[in-house]
Design a protein around this motif. Structure first.
Motif, short mmCIF file in Angstrom:
data_model
loop_
_atom_site.label_atom_id
_atom_site.label_comp_id
_atom_site.label_asym_id
_atom_site.label_seq_id
_atom_site.Cartn_x
_atom_site.Cartn_y
_atom_site.Cartn_z
N TYR A 99 0.85 -1.19 0.00
CA TYR A 99 0.00 0.00 0.00
C TYR A 99 0.88 1.23 0.00
CZ TYR A 99 1.29 -0.15 4.93
OH TYR A 99 2.02 -0.22 6.11
N CYS A 100 0.29 2.35 -0.42
CA CYS A 100 0.95 3.65 -0.33
C CYS A 100 0.55 4.27 1.00
CB CYS A 100 0.52 4.54 -1.50
SG CYS A 100 1.20 6.20 -1.43
N TRP A 101 1.53 4.54 1.84
CA TRP A 101 1.24 4.95 3.21
C TRP A 101 0.57 6.32 3.30
CZ3 TRP A 101 3.29 9.35 5.42
CH2 TRP A 101 4.37 9.94 4.76
N TYR A 102 0.80 7.19 2.30
CA TYR A 102 0.28 8.56 2.40
C TYR A 102 -0.98 8.78 1.55
CZ TYR A 102 3.10 8.99 -1.87
OH TYR A 102 3.66 8.80 -3.11
N SER A 103 -1.54 7.72 0.96
CA SER A 103 -2.74 7.86 0.13
C SER A 103 -3.93 7.17 0.78
CB SER A 103 -2.52 7.25 -1.26
OG SER A 103 -1.53 7.96 -1.97
N SER A 104 -5.12 7.76 0.60
CA SER A 104 -6.33 7.10 1.08
C SER A 104 -6.55 5.82 0.28
CB SER A 104 -7.54 8.03 0.91
OG SER A 104 -7.73 8.35 -0.46
N LEU A 105 -7.37 4.95 0.82
CA LEU A 105 -7.54 3.65 0.18
C LEU A 105 -8.12 3.74 -1.22
CD1 LEU A 105 -8.72 1.38 3.12
CD2 LEU A 105 -6.45 1.62 2.14
N ASP A 106 -9.03 4.69 -1.44
CA ASP A 106 -9.62 4.80 -2.78
C ASP A 106 -8.67 5.42 -3.80
OD1 ASP A 106 -9.65 7.37 -1.80
OD2 ASP A 106 -11.80 7.70 -2.12
N GLN A 107 -7.48 5.83 -3.34
CA GLN A 107 -6.48 6.39 -4.24
C GLN A 107 -5.26 5.47 -4.40
OE1 GLN A 107 -6.88 9.34 -5.98
NE2 GLN A 107 -8.95 9.24 -5.13
N GLN A 108 -5.37 4.24 -3.93
CA GLN A 108 -4.23 3.33 -3.97
C GLN A 108 -4.02 2.78 -5.39
OE1 GLN A 108 -2.17 2.20 -1.31
NE2 GLN A 108 -3.11 3.78 -0.06
N PRO A 163 -3.36 0.13 -8.18
CA PRO A 163 -3.51 -1.33 -8.21
C PRO A 163 -2.17 -2.06 -8.18
CG PRO A 163 -5.01 -0.30 -9.79
CD PRO A 163 -4.12 0.79 -9.27
N SER A 164 -1.14 -1.47 -8.76
CA SER A 164 0.17 -2.14 -8.77
C SER A 164 0.72 -2.32 -7.37
CB SER A 164 1.17 -1.34 -9.62
OG SER A 164 1.30 -0.01 -9.11
N LEU A 165 0.43 -1.39 -6.47
CA LEU A 165 0.87 -1.53 -5.07
C LEU A 165 0.00 -2.54 -4.34
CD1 LEU A 165 2.45 1.10 -5.76
CD2 LEU A 165 1.97 1.84 -3.41
N LEU A 166 -1.29 -2.45 -4.53
CA LEU A 166 -2.21 -3.32 -3.80
C LEU A 166 -1.99 -4.79 -4.13
CD1 LEU A 166 -5.59 -1.38 -4.08
CD2 LEU A 166 -4.06 -1.49 -2.12
N ARG A 167 -1.57 -5.09 -5.37
CA ARG A 167 -1.53 -6.49 -5.80
C ARG A 167 -0.16 -7.01 -6.19
NH1 ARG A 167 -6.59 -4.80 -7.17
NH2 ARG A 167 -6.24 -4.08 -9.29
N TRP A 168 0.81 -6.14 -6.45
CA TRP A 168 2.06 -6.62 -7.04
C TRP A 168 3.32 -6.30 -6.25
CZ3 TRP A 168 2.35 -9.89 -11.10
CH2 TRP A 168 1.19 -10.07 -11.87
N LEU A 169 3.36 -5.20 -5.55
CA LEU A 169 4.61 -4.75 -4.92
C LEU A 169 4.88 -5.52 -3.63
CD1 LEU A 169 6.84 -2.53 -5.34
CD2 LEU A 169 5.60 -1.20 -3.61
#
Length: 225
Positions: free
Chosen positions: A139-148, A150-156
């Protein structure tokens, strides 16, 4: 995505990767009831021998408890393979061939039951409660969930980007990066290598009770950590 309040237990299950026996043995230990919520963290398919059986088990589980299935990168590849022959070839190379074999010899993408496609297409990118966030990979620590992204949520993986506390202050529960259980206080990874000869892990995120089984379904531990 709407935040949900919990009444029963809130249990996360790590990456399953086609190991139906492990999933069924884990659920037998947990014995979920109607008031419980189980969040599966993605990667239901590929690598293991029975991805079809895993999805069937999850479909049945929906009648026993509240199931929140998160979309993993392997499901994303599988879904992309429906309309794109190049995506299908990439998916087959990344484990899709074994997944197709679990549906029967010489099965193609078009022979996978529509009920299974529907299940995968309705998996969530993340799930949020008052104290917790659940996602597959990162996840991106400084972004709200609806702004994440997809590459971070599923791949990184966590090895590519070590997590930091999320701006919401909520604890993040995730999988994707295999290894021992990693506890960062603000984040916990419970992918313990099912699909790589490791274990399948479940955790009650409130009580911290842990259940673990081998890929063949042998019970390893049910200690509270």
């Amino acid at each position: 995505m709407e935040k949900q309040k919990q009444s029963g237990r809130l249990i996360a299950i790590g990456d399953i990767h086609g190991h139906k026996l492990a999933l069924q043995a884990l659920l037998a230990q947990i014995s979920p009831g109607k008031s419980d919520t189980i969040v599966t963290l993605g990667d239901y398919v590929n690598r293991g021998p029975d991805s079809c059986g895993v999805i069937e088990t999850l479909l049945t589980l929906q009648g026993r408890c509240r199931l929140i299935p998160i979309l993993g990168n392997h499901e994303e590849m599988m879904l992309d393979s429906q309309d794109d022959c190049h995506a299908e070839q990439r998916w087959r190379y990344q484990g899709g061939e074994t997944t197709l074999q679990s549906y029967g010899e010489d099965t193609g993408v078009n022979q996978i039951p529509q009920e299974h496609w529907d299940f995968l297409s309705h998996c969530s990118p993340y799930y949020e409660t008052e104290p917790f966030i659940f996602t597959h990979a990162n996840y991106c620590w400084y972004s709200s969930l609806d702004q994440q992204p997809p590459s971070l949520l599923r791949w990184l993986s966590l090895e590519e980007s070590e997590p930091r506390p999320h701006i919401s202050g909520k604890k993040v529960i995730l999988g994707h990066t295999p290894g021992d259980i990693r506890e960062y206080n603000f984040c916990c990874c419970i992918d313990t290598g099912c699909g790589f000869g490791g274990l399948l892990t479940a955790m009650d995120v409130n009580s911290k009770e842990i259940w673990q089984v081998t890929e063949s379904g042998e019970i390893v531990t049910s200690d509270i950590s």
